[in-house]
Enzyme design. Structure first.
Site: not given
Ligand code: HBI
Ligand code: FE
Length: 300
Positions: A136, A141, A182, A201
């Site tokens: 993913h 990304h 996303e 993805s």
């Molecule tokens: N941590 N590794 C990772 N990847 C994410 O996409 C991610 C995260 N922590 C918080 C988060 N996304 C989302 O909840 C925030 O964009 C609000």
């Molecule tokens: Fe993501």
């Protein structure tokens, strides 16, 4: 849980087992530790998705992919990806063990570091993810991080995330990320295309989002999106469509304070709502989610 692939993840907090080694929660990718079976899972996913995406993913996604050191043969090495990305848009990929706390996530993005899970899903659960894995995060990304507009937008999201958190508006800002980075669609000259990583993805959602009659496709409007809940457990009921990717540039430069002030009152919308003022390129039949709900009810 076939259809849910790319969703459940972003809604979850990192578990107690995931105590950080380093303050910024990064770990070594340990590329040498991947087993042949893990590289094979990558290959299966990579081949399935690269076959599917032409005509579904936007040109910029395909273009970004073309210039990255990424192939079916093996899970990409984050250092090599970072060299290419750094030259193109100044981004790096850093390894993490799973979801990291919001403030840590934002701090990385604000500094043009994208945290990517270093693990990969199992061969027996190709379409199910609890947390974002390397397929993913990297396949979904990284191609768009090669695009200067997306590169700036995600950094701005990191900067804005820290502010939103202080103001108690993170829920609203997170909806913007969800419905763009996303699950975003863009209107290309030759048709509707995917640019969101959660879709790109996901095998099943790639066709669903662009080709199914079921979901709504609604013109992107910032305040509308900030007021709209999303589904983390299934396909989206609504996708928001940008006229062009450059729309993200305006968004990155938008002053959010007046929006946040308005959000103190007024409605919150549900994922399937269509509003009188929406621009609606496609009004969904809702058939997919009606059938899912009926199937779930029949099980109880
Ligand atoms: N941590 N590794 C990772 N990847 C994410 O996409 C991610 C995260 N922590 C918080 C988060 N996304 C989302 O909840 C925030 O964009 C609000
Ligand atoms: Fe993501």
């Amino acid at each position: 849980m076939q259809a849910t692939s790319e969703k459940v993840k972003h809604g979850l907090a990192a578990g107690p087992a995931a105590l950080p080694q380093r303050a910024d929660w990064t770990i070594d990718q340990h590329w040498d530790n991947y087993t042949p079976a893990q590289h094979a899972v990558w290959k299966t996913l990579y081949e399935r998705q690269t076959k599917l995406l032409p005509g579904l993913a936007c040109d910029d996604f395909v273009e970004g992919m073309k210039h990255l050191p990424m192939s079916a043969d093996e899970i990409p090495n984050f250092e090599k990806l970072s060299e290419t990305l750094m030259r193109k848009t100044g981004w790096q990929i850093v390894a993490v063990a799973g979801l990291v706390p919001d403030d840590v996530f934002f701090e990385h993005l604000a500094n043009r570091r994208f945290p990517a899970g270093n693990f990969i899903r199992g061969a027996n659960e190709l379409d199910y993810l609890e947390e974002p894995d390397v397929f993913h995060d990297v396949f979904g990304h990284v191609p768009m991080l090669m695009h200067p507009v997306m590169a700036d937008f995600i950094q701005a999201y990191g900067q804005g995330g820290l502010r939103a958190q202080q103001l108690g508006k993170l829920t609203n800002l997170a909806r913007v990320y969800w419905y763009t980075v996303e699950f975003g669609l863009v209107q290309q000259k030759d048709g509707l295309r995917i640019y969101g990583a959660g879709i790109a993805s996901s095998f099943s959602e790639s066709t669903f989002s662009v080709q199914s009659d079921s979901p709504n496709r609604i013109g992107f409007d910032l305040e509308r999106v900030m007021r709209t809940n999303y589904r983390i457990d299934d396909f989206q009921e609504t996708y928001f469509v940008l006229d062009k990717l450059e729309g993200l540039l305006a968004l990155a430069n938008t002053e959010f304070a007046p929006y946040y002030a308005r959000l103190d009152s007024g409605p919150t919308y549900q994922p399937g709502d269509v509003l009188p003022n929406d621009s609606v390129p496609h009004r969904g039949t809702g058939s997919y989610h009606r059938a899912s709900a009926a199937a779930a009810a029949a099980k109880v």
